[in-house]
Design a protein around this motif. Structure first.
Motif, PDB file in Angstrom:
ATOM      1  N   THR A  16       0.863  -1.187   0.000  1.00  0.00           N
ATOM      2  CA  THR A  16       0.000   0.000   0.000  1.00  0.00           C
ATOM      3  C   THR A  16       0.888   1.221   0.000  1.00  0.00           C
ATOM      4  OG1 THR A  16      -1.551  -1.197   1.364  1.00  0.00           O
ATOM      5  CG2 THR A  16      -1.867   1.148   1.218  1.00  0.00           C
ATOM      6  N   VAL A  17       0.676   2.104  -0.958  1.00  0.00           N
ATOM      7  CA  VAL A  17       1.496   3.310  -1.055  1.00  0.00           C
ATOM      8  C   VAL A  17       0.586   4.508  -0.884  1.00  0.00           C
ATOM      9  CG1 VAL A  17       3.034   4.627  -2.517  1.00  0.00           C
ATOM     10  CG2 VAL A  17       3.051   2.157  -2.644  1.00  0.00           C
ATOM     11  N   GLU A  18       0.947   5.389   0.047  1.00  0.00           N
ATOM     12  CA  GLU A  18       0.137   6.596   0.206  1.00  0.00           C
ATOM     13  C   GLU A  18       0.777   7.707  -0.606  1.00  0.00           C
ATOM     14  OE1 GLU A  18      -0.721   7.815   4.193  1.00  0.00           O
ATOM     15  OE2 GLU A  18      -1.240   9.817   3.469  1.00  0.00           O
ATOM     16  N   VAL A  19      -0.058   8.353  -1.417  1.00  0.00           N
ATOM     17  CA  VAL A  19       0.424   9.323  -2.406  1.00  0.00           C
ATOM     18  C   VAL A  19      -0.216  10.666  -2.100  1.00  0.00           C
ATOM     19  CG1 VAL A  19       0.482   9.783  -4.875  1.00  0.00           C
ATOM     20  CG2 VAL A  19       0.591   7.478  -4.088  1.00  0.00           C
ATOM     21  N   LYS A  20       0.451  11.748  -2.473  1.00  0.00           N
ATOM     22  CA  LYS A  20      -0.145  13.073  -2.278  1.00  0.00           C
ATOM     23  C   LYS A  20      -1.290  13.269  -3.258  1.00  0.00           C
ATOM     24  CE  LYS A  20       3.915  15.491  -0.694  1.00  0.00           C
ATOM     25  NZ  LYS A  20       5.169  15.627  -1.368  1.00  0.00           N
ATOM     26  N   PRO A  21      -2.371  13.905  -2.839  1.00  0.00           N
ATOM     27  CA  PRO A  21      -3.545  14.008  -3.725  1.00  0.00           C
ATOM     28  C   PRO A  21      -3.299  14.790  -5.011  1.00  0.00           C
ATOM     29  CG  PRO A  21      -3.891  15.213  -1.667  1.00  0.00           C
ATOM     30  CD  PRO A  21      -2.650  14.445  -1.509  1.00  0.00           C
ATOM     31  N   GLU A  22      -2.350  15.766  -4.996  1.00  0.00           N
ATOM     32  CA  GLU A  22      -2.192  16.522  -6.232  1.00  0.00           C
ATOM     33  C   GLU A  22      -1.425  15.743  -7.284  1.00  0.00           C
ATOM     34  OE1 GLU A  22      -1.777  17.815  -3.056  1.00  0.00           O
ATOM     35  OE2 GLU A  22       0.392  17.724  -3.066  1.00  0.00           O
ATOM     36  N   ARG A  23      -0.761  14.648  -6.892  1.00  0.00           N
ATOM     37  CA  ARG A  23       0.053  13.918  -7.859  1.00  0.00           C
ATOM     38  C   ARG A  23      -0.590  12.607  -8.271  1.00  0.00           C
ATOM     39  NH1 ARG A  23       5.454  15.169  -7.331  1.00  0.00           N
ATOM     40  NH2 ARG A  23       5.653  13.786  -9.103  1.00  0.00           N
ATOM     41  N   ILE A  24      -1.840  12.385  -7.863  1.00  0.00           N
ATOM     42  CA  ILE A  24      -2.395  11.043  -8.038  1.00  0.00           C
ATOM     43  C   ILE A  24      -2.553  10.668  -9.512  1.00  0.00           C
ATOM     44  CG2 ILE A  24      -4.783  11.846  -7.745  1.00  0.00           C
ATOM     45  CD1 ILE A  24      -3.471   8.525  -6.577  1.00  0.00           C
ATOM     46  N   VAL A  25      -2.971  11.626 -10.346  1.00  0.00           N
ATOM     47  CA  VAL A  25      -3.207  11.272 -11.752  1.00  0.00           C
ATOM     48  C   VAL A  25      -1.890  10.901 -12.436  1.00  0.00           C
ATOM     49  CG1 VAL A  25      -4.208  12.041 -13.916  1.00  0.00           C
ATOM     50  CG2 VAL A  25      -5.183  12.786 -11.787  1.00  0.00           C
ATOM     51  N   GLU A  26      -0.829  11.663 -12.107  1.00  0.00           N
ATOM     52  CA  GLU A  26       0.485  11.346 -12.710  1.00  0.00           C
ATOM     53  C   GLU A  26       0.946   9.955 -12.332  1.00  0.00           C
ATOM     54  OE1 GLU A  26       2.619  15.287 -11.462  1.00  0.00           O
ATOM     55  OE2 GLU A  26       4.016  13.689 -12.045  1.00  0.00           O
TER      56      GLU A  26
END
Lengths: 418, 163, 180
Positions: B31-41
């Motif tokens: 499970t990787v937690e990602v910043k919301p502004e970079r999710i599409v990339e």
């Protein structure tokens, strides 16, 4: 019943969405009649409460938008309020054509979260009931598709076979079809040898019965005319839309979770995955017919290989103990009390476990914070995702083809609406 | 950590190290937690890169952690048909303005999943072609799966025909 | 007429009504409002093993204008309630309603925000069938009870009869509904 004047009918958001739906179909209709038809939630051919708004140009479908939610029962919120065991009867009512398959899927997810593994005999029996559930669900598909395109006799024949399966389920689990048979760590109770004999009798004569139905349909001009080339979806569109199950295998993608990520004892059994090219309703029909024969093969192997042994895992704080022990032994009484009242308390974490249910990939996402009931349960239901392909499949088809397409898609609204 | 999970994690760290907030492995699932502004990339990278090829979005759901910050989360369960591998991506958004970019441009199946998440949690997806409610009627004002919505509903929120 | 004065008032009308009710009860066309799992058991009741056609319910007409009895089978949500009521309003009189299953009788196992806790909140019900789902035999028992009601000329949800595990006919209780 009062009539509403036309101006008062509010332009709802779904009608706007239908108007803006992208359509590549252009059809020269001399009468110039474009209209919106509501194939309402109550309809003989919509396999439950599915509402379709169809933009028609004469008889040709320009765009179709499904609307769900008429059977939304709030399962995910119910799961947050029940313990892990209390939710098992609710899983029966998800895909209500193959409840044993859903029971197995949910219990596997909980066992993955809690770190328990069921004993070998329980795993073999779970494979047996999953495959019988698959046969039951595909028989219903066969009956419904045939009835939708006009062959009512096949519906009666498939229901005759399903009644035999219901008798078997009744002797295994006590109920005809809302069985709630599996438990965390094993099964509710063991199967007796005469049940296995009944299964063997059924499965020995099943291929011939299926052959009777196939003979009625496979070379039937009407059936072929109504399903061949109808509702085509390409391979890339299918993967992009998340279409899994028999429909994906009918587009040429040989993806089956029983082979790709084997669970239970599927890695020890010998069976094939039928894959057809074409992506139309006829291919989906052929895939499911072949799958039923493969399931019969699996059941024969399981009956030959099933080992003796217990059907409950030995993890006393997480597995419900046997009732006779609960009434006579102290520790089992305490464990039973704790498990029923406070729930099994798995470690903090999240899992996603998916199985190959008859409709596609049925997945359960469980997030636990150490409590006896899940913090979040998400049901990834195959019918919900498969219904997304309906706008693409119905584009350019005739209005009567929509019925055949829905029949070949085989949605079950109980799991699509959760 | 299993070798496939390690490979995906190394790739993500190499290409998008600043987007990763946290990672965890539980029961062989990454499970990787990602910043919301970079999710599409990150999603597009995971789908297109030939070493990962996550071409099937198995599931996209919301979660309400009921904490003062980072209350709502969106969880993406990805699956690779070719490599038969699963991972999970998580992002969290705040309670005051729960908006996040939509990934319908990456996987078409996210369309309905995001509509359902909007219906149940109230998380708005920018760039979604058709954000309407999925299950509840259009006039319904609440978001049922939030932890402060009672199980039995709010009386009067849904109307019933007269007898 | 002479016969009336000899046998009493309304003799012919009563006999005629008896004959008409007899015809009605033996040809109750059901309107299958099949919503969820109970619909499968309703289909099994129409299937070859538990044949509903031998009770006169030969075809399940899906058009409400041609039906007498509406079998509501499946969980009714608030969203679906409007549709069910609309279809009920479209049925011609005399009409009856069978509430099949626990979900339609009382909300069943779903005490949630979107499920109507019993269809008698917006429909007058004649027979309740207990079970989750009720066996097809149970549904046929409900149909026989309903035929009894039709023969007596009761309609519109007056005195609903309950079917379930109450034993034989003599154990069933008649409950009078206070209609608003």
């Amino acid at each position: 019943m009062e009539q509403r004047p036309l101006e008062q009918i509010k332009k709802t958001k779904i009608l706007e969405a239908l108007e803006n739906a992208h359509t590549t179909v252009s059809f020269e209709d001399p009468l110039g009649s474009e209209m919106v038809l509501n194939m309402g939630p109550q309809h003989p051919a919509t396999h439950g409460v599915l509402r379709l708004l169809i933009k028609l140009d004469g008889e040709t479908v320009l765009a179709a938008i499904p609307e769900l939610g008429y059977l939304h029962r709030g399962y995910e919120k119910l799961a947050e309020a029940s313990t892990f065991h209390e939710f098992i009867p609710h899983t029966d009512r998800l895909d209500y054509l193959s409840p044993l398959s859903n029971n197995t899927a949910y219990v596997l997810a909980v066992e993955k979260l809690a770190g328990i593994e069921a004993p070998r005999r329980a795993q073999f029996i779970r494979v047996l009931i999953s495959e019988l559930a698959r046969i039951s669900s595909h028989l219903m598909f066969l009956g419904s598709l045939a009835m939708d395109v006009g062959a009512l006799t096949v519906w009666m024949w498939s229901f005759r076979e399903r009644e035999k399966l219901y008798d078997i389920f009744e002797t295994i689990a006590g109920a005809r079809f809302t069985t709630s048979y599996t438990r965390v760590g094993g099964l509710a109770q063991d199967v007796t040898p005469d049940v296995l004999n009944t299964v063997k009798l059924f499965i020995d004569e099943f291929p011939e019965k299926l052959e009777e139905c196939a003979k009625m349909l496979n070379t039937n001009r009407i059936f072929l005319g109504r399903t061949d080339g109808v509702g085509v979806i390409t391979r890339e569109q299918a993967i992009d839309l998340g279409y899994t199950g028999a429909g994906l295998r009918a587009c040429g993608v040989g993806h089956d979770l029983r082979r790709a990520n084997p669970y239970l004892v599927y890695s020890e059994l010998d069976f094939e995955i039928p894959v057809y090219e074409g992506g139309d309703s006829l291919a989906r029909y052929y895939v499911r017919m072949d799958e039923m024969l493969e399931s019969a093969k699996i059941v024969q192997q399981v009956l030959a290989k099933i080992p003796a042994g217990p059907v409950h895992a030995s993890a006393p704080k997480k597995v419900l103990p046997r009732k006779d022990r609960v009434y006579t032994k102290m520790e089992e009484l305490i464990h039973d009390f704790m498990i029923v009242n406070f729930g099994i308390e798995p470690p903090v974490g999240e899992v996603y476990h998916a199985v190959e249910s008859p409709k596609g990939e049925l997945g359960f996402y469980l997030n636990s914070n150490g409590d006896g009931h899940p913090w979040r349960l998400k049901i990834r239901s195959p019918s919900f995702v498969n219904l997304q392909t309906l706008p693409i499949m119905t584009k350019g088809a005739m209005i009567s083809d929509v019925v055949a397409i829905i029949g070949s898609l085989d949605p079950v609204m109980g799991e699509a609406d959760k | 950590m299993t070798p496939e999970n390690q490979q995906v994690l190394d790739l993500l760290r190499a290409m998008h190290a600043d987007a990763i907030v946290a990672e965890a492995e539980f029961r062989d699932e990454l499970t990787v937690e990602v910043k919301p502004e970079r999710i599409v990339e990150v999603c597009r990278f995971l789908r297109d890169d030939p070493r990962t090829v996550f071409d099937l979005l198995a599931d996209c759901c919301g979660i309400d952690m009921y904490t003062p910050t980072k209350r709502f989360g969106v969880i993406y369960n990805l699956y690779s048909l070719k490599r038969r591998h699963r991972i999970r991506l998580k992002t969290f958004v705040e309670e005051e303005s729960p908006t996040i970019a939509s990934v319908t441009g990456v996987w078409g199946t996210a369309n309905w999943h995001e509509r359902e998440t909007y219906d149940m949690f109230g998380i708005e997806f920018t760039g979604h072609p058709d954000l309407r409610r999925m299950y509840m009627p259009e006039e319904f004002e609440y978001h049922p799966l939030r932890k402060d919505f009672p199980l039995m509903g709010i009386p009067g929120s849904l109307e019933l025909p007269k007898k | 007429m002479g016969l009336e004065s000899a046998m009493g008032d309304g003799y012919i009308a009563t006999k005629l009504e008896w004959i008409i009710n007899w015809c009605r009860k033996n040809s109750l066309y059901p309107m299958p409002m099949g919503i969820s799992c109970c619909a499968i058991e309703m289909m099994a009741a129409a299937g070859p093993r538990f044949d509903i056609a031998r009770f006169g319910s030969e075809v399940m007409r899906f058009s409400p204008r041609q039906c007498d009895v509406m079998i509501v089978a499946g969980t009714t949500t608030y969203k679906m309630a409007k549709v069910v009521r609309k279809i009920y309003d479209q049925m011609p009189d005399p009409k009856w309603v069978i509430a099949m299953g626990a979900c339609t009788s009382s909300g069943g196992m779903y005490r949630t925000y979107s499920v109507v806790q019993g269809i008698d909140q917006f429909l007058p019900v004649d027979v309740y069938v207990a079970g989750c789902p009720p066996r097809p035999d149970n549904l046929l028992n409900a149909l026989i009870l309903l035929q009894g009601k039709v023969q007596r000329g009761e309609c519109r949800g007056t005195a609903p009869a309950m079917v379930g595990d109450f034993g034989g006919k003599k154990h069933q209780q008649q409950v009078t509904l206070q209609l608003p």
